[in-house]
Design a protein around this motif. Structure first.
Motif, PDB file in Angstrom:
ATOM      1  N   THR A  23       2.150  -6.582  -7.761  1.00 48.93           N
ATOM      2  CA  THR A  23       1.469  -5.393  -7.222  1.00 48.93           C
ATOM      3  C   THR A  23       2.149  -4.923  -5.944  1.00 48.93           C
ATOM      4  N   ILE A  24       2.517  -5.891  -5.080  1.00 48.66           N
ATOM      5  CA  ILE A  24       3.218  -5.564  -3.834  1.00 48.66           C
ATOM      6  C   ILE A  24       4.566  -4.931  -4.133  1.00 48.66           C
TER       7      ILE A  24
ATOM      8  N   MET B 187      -8.688  -2.427  -1.396  1.00 48.67           N
ATOM      9  CA  MET B 187      -8.646  -3.878  -1.272  1.00 48.67           C
ATOM     10  C   MET B 187      -8.778  -4.313   0.186  1.00 48.67           C
TER      11      MET B 187
ATOM     12  N   PRO C  16      -3.019  -9.555  -2.335  1.00 51.56           N
ATOM     13  CA  PRO C  16      -2.533  -8.847  -3.539  1.00 51.56           C
ATOM     14  C   PRO C  16      -1.407  -9.633  -4.197  1.00 51.56           C
TER      15      PRO C  16
ATOM     16  N   THR D 189      -0.664  -1.407  -4.358  1.00 54.68           N
ATOM     17  CA  THR D 189      -1.864  -2.076  -3.851  1.00 54.68           C
ATOM     18  C   THR D 189      -2.865  -1.031  -3.381  1.00 54.68           C
TER      19      THR D 189
ATOM     20  N   VAL E 106       0.857  -1.188   0.000  1.00 55.42           N
ATOM     21  CA  VAL E 106       0.000   0.000   0.000  1.00 55.42           C
ATOM     22  C   VAL E 106       0.894   1.239   0.000  1.00 55.42           C
TER      23      VAL E 106
END
Length: 452
Positions: free
Chosen positions: A102-103, A112, A98, A108, A41
């Motif tokens: 993406t990480i 989500m 995820p 992310t 994130v």
């Protein structure tokens, strides 16, 4: 109950009660930061939403009177613990997965984790309510001499919950991640362990928490009159707080004294975890658990203990300047780490230990100032309002910390982003100096000094 049973009873529930009080707090406010960072994130969204989770501790004085009169403190403790156990179980079952790419790209979306955030919010409100009930129960279940004796015990086990939450659990997540390469699964396992332990402690308290006669439901049959009386008294408490002499200076002091630390704390773990290409130190998750969650917490505790000893000798007025210096100057250790990109764990641990010791030492003056300002007719209630401003002082800067770091990344590049962020933290030390200058002039020179 026999005398022997009375003597043994506090040892049977005080350590576990305050261990249980700390776990949800550190899960919501600290573990969430590490988990969202590892899940990819972006810092801006991570810092904003994890800071908003601090809101229940900011506004808990609003419902604390009703915890005092509705049901018993024991009922509130058990109800909140069972609610938090259920939330931890649901967290374990619902953590998103995820993708690895993406990480790695730190892209992310926080959306989500919508259900995860809802469960964190429920846990936060339950934990804040549990704090109110547990502290009240402590005073009702123990005689004054027992309260004095066990105050160190409760603080110790609260600190142990911090080491468990920020140290042991993060270390477990890191080891699992290292062995499997599956970051989401590492946090599922970690939350599962938390759920099992917390549920076991909650069930233990059903049987082991005493039922003191003083812990009785205070709501009488005339509910409307009682509710009206509570609301009226509640309003008078707030009104008298904002009529106190020097109230606006006190509020500004409470909001700004910790400003550098408020920015710093939210971004420490992302900095330690971020790769060198993104301006961080590239530590493994388990290393963060050791360096920050264990060594850092240990030196934070030592700083607080020595700060208390120093404050009792010097008094609040003489303590403010040296403690403000210890609150601000050690932040420079993170400027050094961000400039040098140190990779030696001993060097990193030493810097974190210095900074956390300074924070623990400097925070003593802050706590003592809140107690000083709260003196008067409504000491307990006014102190609770002060703690709301204390929580707000951490929440608001934390909300923007991630976006500021991302702004520096856009202006100066990823590699230099944390370095500029920590220089900005050092500039914020000016706010601490200014509010300390004005507050120190208003403090009684004898307050807080032993045998004064």
């Amino acid at each position: 109950m026999s005398a022997k049973q009375r003597n043994l009873a506090p040892w049977a529930w005080i350590p576990t009660l305050y261990f249980a009080e700390g776990i949800p707090y550190f899960i919501v406010n600290n573990i969430s930061v590490t988990m969202f960072t590892k899940m990819g994130v972006p810092n801006g969204e991570m810092a904003l939403f994890t800071s908003l989770l601090y809101l229940p501790w900011t506004i808990k004085p609003l419902w604390s009177p009703f915890v005092d009169i509705i049901r018993t403190k024991r009922w509130w403790i058990l109800a909140m613990q069972l609610l938090m156990s259920a939330a931890f179980i649901l967290l374990t079952l619902s953590i998103p997965h995820p993708g690895a790419s993406t990480i790695a790209a730190t892209s992310t979306p926080i959306s989500m984790f919508t259900f995860t955030l809802i469960l964190f919010i429920i846990t936060a409100f339950a934990s804040a309510t549990h704090d109110i009930a547990a502290d009240g129960f402590y005073m009702l279940a123990l005689k004054p001499d027992e309260q004095s004796f066990f105050v160190g015990i409760r603080s110790t086990f609260y600190r142990l919950s911090s080491i468990f939450g920020q140290g042991v659990l993060v270390y477990i997540a890191g080891v699992w991640e290292h062995r499997t390469g599956n970051i989401p699964m590492s946090w599922i396992v970690t939350m599962g362990i938390t759920a099992v332990i917390f549920s076991a402690v909650s069930l233990y308290h059903i049987f082991m928490l005493p039922k003191p006669t003083a812990d009785a439901q205070r709501l009488s049959a005339d509910v409307k009159d009682k509710a009206g009386e509570i609301i009226s008294e509640f309003g008078r408490t707030f009104a008298t707080y904002f009529r106190k002499s020097g109230v606006w200076l006190a509020i500004v002091f409470m909001l700004l004294y910790r400003l550098p630390e408020a920015f710093l704390l939210k971004m420490v773990n992302p900095f330690l975890l971020a790769t060198p290409e993104n301006g961080g130190l590239g530590l493994a998750t388990e290393d963060v658990g050791i360096v920050y969650g264990t060594i850092g917490v240990l030196f934070l505790t030592i700083g607080g203990i020595i700060g208390g000893i120093a404050a009792s000798k010097w008094g609040l007025k003489k303590s403010l300047w040296p403690m403000a210096a210890c609150m601000t100057l050690p932040c420079a250790t993170f400027v050094y780490l961000s400039m040098s990109h140190a990779s030696n764990l001993v060097v990193i641990s030493t810097c974190v230990a210095i900074e956390q010791f300074g924070y623990g030492f400097g925070f003593t003056a802050y706590m003592l100032y809140m107690m000083y300002f709260s003196e008067g007719e409504f000491t307990t209630a006014h102190y609770a309002i002060c703690t709301a401003f204390m929580a707000l002082s951490m929440m608001i800067p934390g909300m923007f910390a991630g976006y500021i770091q991302e702004m520096f990344a856009g202006l100066f590049g990823n590699v230099a982003s944390y370095e500029w962020f920590f220089w900005m933290v050092m500039v914020c030390c000016i706010a601490t100096v200014i509010v300390t200058f004005f507050a120190q002039r208003q403090v009684d020179e004898h307050y807080g000094r032993k045998n004064a």
